[in-house]
Design an enzyme around this catalytic site. Structure first.
Site, PDB file in Angstrom:
ATOM      1  N   ARG A 162       0.845  -1.185   0.000  1.00  0.00           N
ATOM      2  CA  ARG A 162       0.000   0.000   0.000  1.00  0.00           C
ATOM      3  C   ARG A 162       0.888   1.246   0.000  1.00  0.00           C
ATOM      4  O   ARG A 162       1.896   1.310   0.708  1.00  0.00           O
ATOM      5  CB  ARG A 162      -0.885   0.019   1.255  1.00  0.00           C
ATOM      6  CG  ARG A 162      -2.061  -0.958   1.173  1.00  0.00           C
ATOM      7  CD  ARG A 162      -3.074  -0.513   0.131  1.00  0.00           C
ATOM      8  NE  ARG A 162      -4.241  -1.373   0.002  1.00  0.00           N
ATOM      9  CZ  ARG A 162      -4.390  -2.334  -0.916  1.00  0.00           C
ATOM     10  NH1 ARG A 162      -3.423  -2.599  -1.773  1.00  0.00           N
ATOM     11  NH2 ARG A 162      -5.507  -3.023  -0.975  1.00  0.00           N
ATOM     12  N   HIS A 210      -0.233  -0.564  -9.996  1.00  0.00           N
ATOM     13  CA  HIS A 210      -0.961  -1.468  -9.084  1.00  0.00           C
ATOM     14  C   HIS A 210      -1.344  -2.765  -9.814  1.00  0.00           C
ATOM     15  O   HIS A 210      -2.511  -3.157  -9.841  1.00  0.00           O
ATOM     16  CB  HIS A 210      -2.211  -0.785  -8.512  1.00  0.00           C
ATOM     17  CG  HIS A 210      -2.654  -1.378  -7.200  1.00  0.00           C
ATOM     18  ND1 HIS A 210      -2.977  -0.640  -6.096  1.00  0.00           N
ATOM     19  CD2 HIS A 210      -2.819  -2.670  -6.824  1.00  0.00           C
ATOM     20  CE1 HIS A 210      -3.337  -1.420  -5.105  1.00  0.00           C
ATOM     21  NE2 HIS A 210      -3.239  -2.682  -5.521  1.00  0.00           N
TER      22      HIS A 210
HETATM   23  C1  GLV Z   1      -5.238  -5.276  -4.113  1.00  0.00           C
HETATM   24  O1  GLV Z   1      -4.582  -4.303  -3.892  1.00  0.00           O
HETATM   25  C2  GLV Z   1      -5.887  -6.052  -3.087  1.00  0.00           C
HETATM   26  O2  GLV Z   1      -5.925  -5.588  -1.941  1.00  0.00           O
HETATM   27  O3  GLV Z   1      -6.382  -7.152  -3.377  1.00  0.00           O
END
Ligand code: GLV
Length: 314
Positions: free
Chosen positions: A223, A278
């Site tokens: 994160r 991401h």
């Molecule tokens: C992606 O970031 C998740 O939390 O699955």
């Protein structure tokens, strides 16, 4: 039971879930409001606030991802409804591969060779032995533990860290504030796989970065909020001098406090930062749906386990 699914490509998830749960009526957020209001369960990823407020009597929520930060921070989240999240569900291996790529990038000097290529410089560096390249993995949940095991299997010594004590085969486990300091001081690459909670926000700040050995590298598929971005940029050193290295040799970053990463972020153009959107751990449909179906059956049977603790944030 009536299950409302909300995620990108929800129709595909709806159909695959309906196949696994013939006893359920599965709808998406495109269904009429009177149907949505009758949902017993939500299976959702980053739902809009209004959707969370709609159902009259929710029995449970399944978070279609590993991180529950977006859901817990949603003001529409009804109080007291039990939540389960995906645990690994195939994401661990994908994230493990991402981390492997990053480790080899630094350990085999691909960052240096890239700079040398720009300068037209042909110069070989001696290979550092993996055994002399300790890796720190912060966060030993389902995904962190899987990644730590994969990296250890590759031959890197692995130090893991978690808030509470854990014991994992082949991993040197640390916990608590002292454990974190001990870990940071002895690793070559730091991998972040902690959840976003009030306790982990900016855990990697100027002080934490100053504890890393000179020339350490950072990989963050976790994160974005874990890192104090200003401190990270300071630790990386000047943007306009690709040849010189700050305390931190480089960073491979997949997660950011604001996504998409704003165009104006200096991280985009930093010569020792590698940015991915991401993508480290997309949720594989098949394994995820098996878990969702299992969780919904457990909810119905009153046997649901491992629910999310909203106070801990994971
Ligand atoms: C992606 O970031 C998740 O939390 O699955």
């Amino acid at each position: 039971m009536k299950v409302l699914v909300h995620i990108d490509e929800a129709e595909q998830w709806r159909d695959a879930l309906a196949e696994r749960l013939p006893e359920a009526e599965v709808i998406t957020s495109a269904a009429p409001p009177e149907q949505r209001r009758q949902a017993d369960y939500l299976a959702v990823w980053k739902p809009p606030e209004a959707l969370l407020r709609e159902p009259g009597a929710l029995k449970g929520i399944v978070n279609l991802g590993a991180g529950v930060d977006a859901l817990l921070n949603n003001p529409g989240l009804p109080e007291g409804v039990p939540i389960v999240k995906l645990r690994d569900a195939g994401m661990g291996e994908l994230i493990g591969d991402y981390v492997r790529y990053g480790l080899l990038h630094f350990q085999r000097d691909f960052d240096r060779y890239r700079r040398q290529q720009h300068a037209g410089e042909w110069r070989e560096h001696a290979v550092m032995d993996k055994a002399d390249w300790p890796v720190g993995v912060l966060g030993l949940g389902a995904i962190g533990a899987k990644v730590a095991a994969m990296v250890a299997d590759d031959g890197f010594p692995v130090h893991g860290w978690s808030r509470t004590p854990k014991a994992l085969d082949g991993i040197t486990c640390h916990h608590g504030d002292d454990g974190l300091e001990a870990l940071l001081g002895r690793i070559s690459t730091l991998v972040l796989l902690l959840p976003d909670t009030p306790a982990t926000r900016h855990l990697i700040d100027a002080r934490a970065l100053s504890l890393l050995p000179e020339g350490a590298s950072l990989i963050n598929p976790g994160r974005g909020t874990l890192i104090d971005e200003a401190a990270l940029l300071a630790a990386l050193g000047p943007v306009d001098d690709a040849g010189s290295v700050g305390r931190l040799r480089g960073a491979l970053l997949d997660a950011f406090p604001r996504e998409p990463l704003p165009e104006a972020s200096p991280l985009w153009r930093h010569p020792r930062v590698w940015i991915t959107p991401h993508m480290a751990g997309p949720t594989p449909l098949g394994a995820a749906l098996d878990q969702v179906a299992e969780a919904l059956r457990a909810f119905e049977a009153g046997e649901v386990q491992d629910t999310v603790d909203p106070n801990a944030g994971y």
